[in-house]
Design a protein around this motif. Structure first.
Motif, PDB file in Angstrom:
ATOM      1  N   VAL A  41       0.832  -1.207   0.000  1.00 53.69           N
ATOM      2  CA  VAL A  41       0.000   0.000   0.000  1.00 53.69           C
ATOM      3  C   VAL A  41       0.863   1.252   0.000  1.00 53.69           C
ATOM      4  O   VAL A  41       0.380   2.343   0.279  1.00 53.69           O
ATOM      5  CB  VAL A  41      -0.982   0.009   1.193  1.00 53.69           C
ATOM      6  N   ALA A  42       2.154   1.079  -0.311  1.00 55.82           N
ATOM      7  CA  ALA A  42       3.077   2.216  -0.296  1.00 55.82           C
ATOM      8  C   ALA A  42       3.796   2.414  -1.628  1.00 55.82           C
ATOM      9  O   ALA A  42       4.625   3.315  -1.754  1.00 55.82           O
ATOM     10  CB  ALA A  42       4.115   2.018   0.807  1.00 55.82           C
ATOM     11  N   GLY A  43       3.502   1.577  -2.622  1.00 56.99           N
ATOM     12  CA  GLY A  43       4.249   1.642  -3.876  1.00 56.99           C
ATOM     13  C   GLY A  43       5.666   1.144  -3.727  1.00 56.99           C
ATOM     14  O   GLY A  43       6.528   1.430  -4.565  1.00 56.99           O
ATOM     15  N   ASP A  44       5.924   0.380  -2.664  1.00 58.64           N
ATOM     16  CA  ASP A  44       7.306  -0.002  -2.359  1.00 58.64           C
ATOM     17  C   ASP A  44       7.824  -1.133  -3.239  1.00 58.64           C
ATOM     18  O   ASP A  44       9.045  -1.313  -3.349  1.00 58.64           O
ATOM     19  CB  ASP A  44       7.425  -0.404  -0.886  1.00 58.64           C
ATOM     20  N   LEU A  45       6.957  -1.882  -3.868  1.00 55.29           N
ATOM     21  CA  LEU A  45       7.441  -3.004  -4.674  1.00 55.29           C
ATOM     22  C   LEU A  45       8.344  -2.558  -5.809  1.00 55.29           C
ATOM     23  O   LEU A  45       9.219  -3.310  -6.254  1.00 55.29           O
ATOM     24  CB  LEU A  45       6.262  -3.810  -5.231  1.00 55.29           C
ATOM     25  N   GLN A  46       8.132  -1.348  -6.305  1.00 55.97           N
ATOM     26  CA  GLN A  46       9.010  -0.874  -7.370  1.00 55.97           C
ATOM     27  C   GLN A  46      10.450  -0.732  -6.875  1.00 55.97           C
ATOM     28  O   GLN A  46      11.383  -0.681  -7.680  1.00 55.97           O
ATOM     29  CB  GLN A  46       8.511   0.444  -7.948  1.00 55.97           C
ATOM     30  N   SER A 189      -3.557  11.223   3.881  1.00 60.17           N
ATOM     31  CA  SER A 189      -3.626   9.843   4.354  1.00 60.17           C
ATOM     32  C   SER A 189      -3.231   8.831   3.290  1.00 60.17           C
ATOM     33  O   SER A 189      -3.080   7.645   3.608  1.00 60.17           O
ATOM     34  CB  SER A 189      -5.038   9.515   4.865  1.00 60.17           C
ATOM     35  N   ASN A 190      -3.045   9.289   2.040  1.00 55.02           N
ATOM     36  CA  ASN A 190      -2.605   8.350   1.002  1.00 55.02           C
ATOM     37  C   ASN A 190      -1.524   8.956   0.118  1.00 55.02           C
ATOM     38  O   ASN A 190      -1.363   8.579  -1.037  1.00 55.02           O
ATOM     39  CB  ASN A 190      -3.778   7.894   0.133  1.00 55.02           C
ATOM     40  N   SER A 191      -0.762   9.889   0.666  1.00 56.71           N
ATOM     41  CA  SER A 191       0.268  10.553  -0.131  1.00 56.71           C
ATOM     42  C   SER A 191       1.432  10.966   0.754  1.00 56.71           C
ATOM     43  O   SER A 191       1.256  11.769   1.681  1.00 56.71           O
ATOM     44  CB  SER A 191      -0.306  11.792  -0.825  1.00 56.71           C
ATOM     45  N   GLY A 192       2.619  10.428   0.468  1.00 53.41           N
ATOM     46  CA  GLY A 192       3.807  10.836   1.198  1.00 53.41           C
ATOM     47  C   GLY A 192       4.064  12.332   1.083  1.00 53.41           C
ATOM     48  O   GLY A 192       4.225  13.017   2.101  1.00 53.41           O
ATOM     49  N   PRO A 193       4.115  12.899  -0.143  1.00 56.83           N
ATOM     50  CA  PRO A 193       4.295  14.343  -0.266  1.00 56.83           C
ATOM     51  C   PRO A 193       3.183  15.147   0.396  1.00 56.83           C
ATOM     52  O   PRO A 193       3.437  16.210   0.965  1.00 56.83           O
ATOM     53  CB  PRO A 193       4.315  14.563  -1.786  1.00 56.83           C
ATOM     54  N   GLY A 194       1.939  14.635   0.326  1.00 50.72           N
ATOM     55  CA  GLY A 194       0.829  15.352   0.938  1.00 50.72           C
ATOM     56  C   GLY A 194       0.990  15.462   2.441  1.00 50.72           C
ATOM     57  O   GLY A 194       0.885  16.550   3.025  1.00 50.72           O
ATOM     58  N   GLY A 236      -6.594  11.571  -4.630  1.00 53.94           N
ATOM     59  CA  GLY A 236      -6.443  10.480  -3.683  1.00 53.94           C
ATOM     60  C   GLY A 236      -5.049   9.910  -3.615  1.00 53.94           C
ATOM     61  O   GLY A 236      -4.774   9.039  -2.794  1.00 53.94           O
ATOM     62  N   GLY A 237      -4.131  10.362  -4.465  1.00 54.15           N
ATOM     63  CA  GLY A 237      -2.760   9.872  -4.452  1.00 54.15           C
ATOM     64  C   GLY A 237      -1.828  10.847  -5.142  1.00 54.15           C
ATOM     65  O   GLY A 237      -2.262  11.760  -5.858  1.00 54.15           O
ATOM     66  N   THR A 238      -0.542  10.636  -4.978  1.00 53.11           N
ATOM     67  CA  THR A 238       0.465  11.586  -5.465  1.00 53.11           C
ATOM     68  C   THR A 238       0.604  11.584  -6.984  1.00 53.11           C
ATOM     69  O   THR A 238       0.858  12.628  -7.593  1.00 53.11           O
ATOM     70  CB  THR A 238       1.836  11.257  -4.833  1.00 53.11           C
ATOM     71  N   ALA A 254       3.171  19.856  -4.106  1.00 52.45           N
ATOM     72  CA  ALA A 254       3.987  19.336  -3.006  1.00 52.45           C
ATOM     73  C   ALA A 254       4.754  18.122  -3.500  1.00 52.45           C
ATOM     74  O   ALA A 254       4.222  17.283  -4.234  1.00 52.45           O
ATOM     75  CB  ALA A 254       3.103  18.956  -1.832  1.00 52.45           C
ATOM     76  N   SER A 255       6.015  18.014  -3.086  1.00 51.29           N
ATOM     77  CA  SER A 255       6.842  16.908  -3.557  1.00 51.29           C
ATOM     78  C   SER A 255       7.820  16.505  -2.454  1.00 51.29           C
ATOM     79  O   SER A 255       7.833  17.077  -1.354  1.00 51.29           O
ATOM     80  CB  SER A 255       7.598  17.303  -4.833  1.00 51.29           C
TER      81      SER A 255
END
Length: 392
Positions: A41-46, A189-194, A236-238, A254-255
Motif C-alpha cells: 500500500v506504499a508503492g514499495d514493490l518498485q 492519508s494516502n500521499s507521502g508528499p501530501g 487520492g494519491g500523489t 507538493a513533492s
C-alpha cells in the motif's frame, strides 16, 4: 529395577515419542515451500521487488511463490480487520508507509515481532541510519523500516510557468491566491508528499507544538484553511499531482526527494522541472515498513521472519536506491551507491540534484507524527480541510 521405575521410564519414553512426532510434523510443515501473499500500500514493490525475487531464488526450500497485490493505504486496515474477525487472514506480509502502519497500530492489527524474535534482529540502533532509526522506534516492535528518506517538504514546479518561485510559506499562500487552482497537494492519508507538506508546516509557521496536531497546530490549520480557498481539489494519491503538473493543469505541487527524481526518470514529469524549499524548513522523514498481520498461518511465519532479516542485509539494501523513489533509499548503515545496480547508479547520476547534499546536511530532520497523532491529523484534515474537495 522396581515396577514403578519401569513404568516411569516407559511413560517418559512414550512422552518423548509424542514430542518427537509432534516436532517432526512441524518440521515437515516448514519443509514444504509456501506461497507468501504480499500486499503493498506504499508503492514499495518498485523498490524492493528485486529483494523478494532474490530471496525466492536463493531459498526455493522456503518459498514456492510470492503473490503480490496492491491497495490504497486507507483501505488496508478495514480489509485486515475483516479478515482477522473472520479468522481467515490471507495476507502474510505488508509493505506500508507510516499512514497505514499507524492505522493498523491503532486497531491492534500487527503482530508484535520484538522482543519475541529479538535474536533474529539484534542491535537495531546500531544497524539503522540515525534518521531511519527515528522511524524504526515509531513502529514499537511491530514493523521494520525497509527504506528511508529525509523526504521533504519540497515544492516541485514548472520553471517555464513559474518565474518567481515562492520561497516562504507566506509567499506561497499569496501566490496561490493570485493563481487559483495552480497549486496542489494530495490527500495526506494516502500521499507521502501530501502528509510531509502538512507535517512540515508547523516548523515553517513556528507553531506551538509540531508533534501535536490537535492542540499545537493553530497556525497550521488556519494556514491550510486559507490555502484551501485556492485549491481546486485534493487527489487520492500523489501520481495524479505529478501528471497534472506535467500537463500544465498545475504549476506547483507538493513533492519530496523521491517523488522529484523518480517521475522525471519515468518520463511522467519533464526532466527540466525544478524543486524549491521554503525558508526555515525542516525535513520530515519518511519510510516504508514491512509488517506481519496478526493471524498469519504458523507455517508461513518462520519464512516471513527470515525474509525480513534477509531484506535488511546490505546486499538487499543496495536495491533500495532503485530509481530514486525513496531517495536516497537504504535504511541501514554502510550501503553506498556503488553497491547499487548499475541502472540505479545511472538514474541518480542523471536525475539527482547536486543541491540535495547541502539541503540534507544543512537543515534539521524531524520524525513524522507518531501513530496516534498521525491518525488524529488524518481525521482532522479529512474533516476540516478536505471534506468538500477530496477525491478518494
Amino acid at each position: 529395577m522396581k515396577k514403578s521405575s519401569i513404568a516411569l521410564c516407559r511413560l517418559a519414553a512414550l512422552a518423548a515419542t509424542v514430542v518427537l512426532s509432534s516436532l517432526a510434523g512441524s518440521f515437515q510443515a516448514f519443509a514444504e515451500p509456501v506461497t507468501i501473499n504480499v500486499i503493498d500500500v506504499a508503492g514499495d514493490l518498485q523498490i524492493s521487488q528485486p529483494a523478494f525475487d532474490k530471496f525466492k531464488a536463493e531459498h526455493p526450500e522456503l518459498v514456492k511463490n510470492f503473490v503480490f497485490t496492491q491497495a490504497t493505504a486507507p483501505e488496508l486496515a478495514g480489509k485486515l480487520k475483516a479478515q482477522q474477525d473472520a479468522g481467515r487472514v490471507d495476507i502474510d506480509f505488508v509493505l506500508t508507509g507510516n499512514d497505514a502502519l499507524a492505522a493498523g497500530m491503532g486497531q491492534g492489527l500487527w503482530m508484535q515481532i520484538l522482543p519475541q524474535y529479538q535474536s533474529m534482529f539484534p542491535n537495531m540502533e546500531q544497524l539503522y541510519l540515525p534518521g531511519a532509526y527515528l522511524m524504526q522506534k515509531m513502529a514499537r516492535g511491530q514493523a521494520f523500516v525497509v527504506d528511508w528518506t529525509p523526504s521533504g517538504p519540497l515544492l516541485e514546479y514548472a520553471p517555464d510557468r513559474v518565474k518567481n518561485m515562492p520561497d516562504t510559506a507566506e509567499k506561497l499562500l499569496s501566490w496561490c491566491k493570485a493563481n487559483p487552482g495552480k497549486f496542489m497537494y494530495a490527500r495526506p492519508s494516502n500521499s507521502g508528499p501530501g502528509r510531509t507538506f502538512v507535517m512540515g508546516l508547523p516548523y515553517l509557521l513556528k507553531d506551538k507544538d509540531p508533534l501535536d496536531p490537535v492542540h499545537g497546530w493553530d497556525k497550521t490549520w488556519a494556514y491550510l484553511k486559507q490555502l484551501d480557498g485556492c485549491i481546486e481539489y485534493y487527489p487520492g494519491g500523489t501520481t495524479a499531482t505529478m501528471k497534472e503538473l506535467a500537463e500544465g493543469t498545475r504549476d506547483i505541487i507538493a513533492s519530496t526527494g523521491g517523488w522529484d527524481i523518480n517521475p522525471r526518470y519515468l518520463g511522467i514529469v519533464p526532466a527540466e522541472y525544478k524543486v524549491g524549499t521554503l525558508k526555515g524548513f525542516h525535513w520530515v522523514g519518511d519510510a516504508n515498513y514491512m509488517a506481519i498481520p496478526k493471524g498469519i498461518a504458523k507455517e508461513k511465519l518462520d519464512v516471513v521472519l527470515q525474509l525480513m532479516a534477509f531484506i535488511l542485509k546490505p546486499e538487499q539494501q543496495a536495491f533500495m536506491y532503485d530509481h530514486g523513489y525513496m531517495y536516497p533509499g537504504p535504511s541501514i548503515k554502510g550501503v553506498t551507491l556503488d553497491m547499487a545496480p548499475a541502472d540505479s547508479q545511472e538514474t541518480i547520476k542523471t536525475f539527482g540534484r547536486p543541491e540535495y547534499a547541502g539541503l540534507i546536511a544543512n537543515n534539521p530532520t524531524e520524525p513524522p507524527l507518531d501513530a496516534k497523532q498521525l491518525v488524529a491529523m488524518f481525521d482532522k484534515w479529512d474533516r476540516d480541510i478536505g471534506a468538500a474537495k477530496m477525491q478518494k
